[in-house]
Write an enzyme that holds these catalytic residues in place. Structure first.
Site, PDB file in Angstrom:
ATOM      1  N   ASP A  92      57.905  49.853   3.478  1.00 32.42           N
ATOM      2  CA  ASP A  92      58.841  49.307   4.454  1.00 32.42           C
ATOM      3  C   ASP A  92      58.139  48.256   5.307  1.00 32.42           C
ATOM      4  O   ASP A  92      57.466  47.384   4.777  1.00 32.42           O
ATOM      5  CB  ASP A  92      59.422  50.452   5.305  1.00 32.42           C
ATOM      6  N   CYS A 192      56.502  51.508   9.014  1.00 31.19           N
ATOM      7  CA  CYS A 192      56.791  52.044   7.676  1.00 31.19           C
ATOM      8  C   CYS A 192      58.142  52.744   7.620  1.00 31.19           C
ATOM      9  O   CYS A 192      58.405  53.544   6.715  1.00 31.19           O
ATOM     10  CB  CYS A 192      55.682  52.981   7.195  1.00 31.19           C
TER      11      CYS A 192
END
Length: 235
Positions: A92, A192
């Site tokens: 991410d 993340c």
């Protein structure tokens, strides 16, 4: 036996996009060699690379990432002197900045082993062993790539993020270890994509103003050499 020599370069402080383009060039050269070998039934040796770099403030979003995890708009990024890129690794959102050791191994895993899961676990182990030399008990967190402290407690905090891309068993992107990082920049995102987890840096954990970056790099390389049964040569 595959080529286990890795060409090492320390790029110093370098723009993220410039470094990404450079990585892509090294990555593609290895892939091209492998394609030629297959087409021509040849045995040309593939090269391996390892880049150390620090980036000016930048946020990067992986292929499966959610833009909602960046908590500021372009104007706020500009005010903080930070840039933003969508990129082709897994994972991410991640922050990179000064005081953080970023490592990009660009390896032909067929020179070592063909197992991406093992590759990620060994990168984590390299960081875990390095932090142990500073008296820190770092760990993996189940289902969350990277390296953490105090896993399973309300005080769990991430000290090293990881995200890689692999094609034809060639890797790129890598890890980002917070050594003397400005942790305030992490407040502008959900690291993340994981909510309610803190982020830390080696100097904070040790109660020091600064930890020598070169010292940490040498420890990382020593553990990488051992874990991957590799040898480095400076390019």
């Amino acid at each position: 036996m595959g080529n286990k020599t890795i060409e090492l370069q320390d790029l110093g402080l370098k723009d993220y996009k410039e470094t990404w383009d450079y990585q892509e060039g090294l990555f593609q050269a290895i892939v091209d060699t492998k394609i030629r070998n297959r087409r021509q039934n040849a045995q040309e040796t593939t090269r391996n690379h390892f880049l150390f770099v620090e980036h000016p403030h930048v946020y990067t979003l992986g292929k499966s990432g959610d833009m909602a995890n960046l908590l500021v708009d372009q104007a706020q990024l500009d005010a903080k002197g930070a840039s933003f890129y969508k990129i082709n690794r897994g994972g991410d959102i991640t922050y990179h900045g000064p005081g953080q050791i970023v490592g990009y191994p660009i390896l032909d895993l067929e020179n070592f082993f063909t197992d991406i899961h093992k590759y990620l676990r060994l990168l984590e182990e390299m960081v875990i062993r390095t932090l142990a030399e500073y008296g820190l008990k770092a760990e993996r967190s189940e289902g969350e790539t990277g390296v953490w402290l105090d896993v399973g407690t309300p005080f769990a905090r991430k000290i090293c993020a990881m995200g890689v891309r692999a094609s034809r068993w060639v890797t790129m992107h890598g890890f980002a270890l917070n050594v003397n990082a400005d942790l305030g920049y992490f407040d502008l995102m959900i690291p993340c994509g994981i909510k309610d987890k803190a982020v830390t840096s080696l100097n904070v954990e040790l109660g020091k103003a600064e930890v020598p970056m070169e010292e940490v790099k040498q420890k990382l390389l020593a553990h990488f050499t051992s874990l991957f049964e590799a040898e480095f040569k400076k390019k």
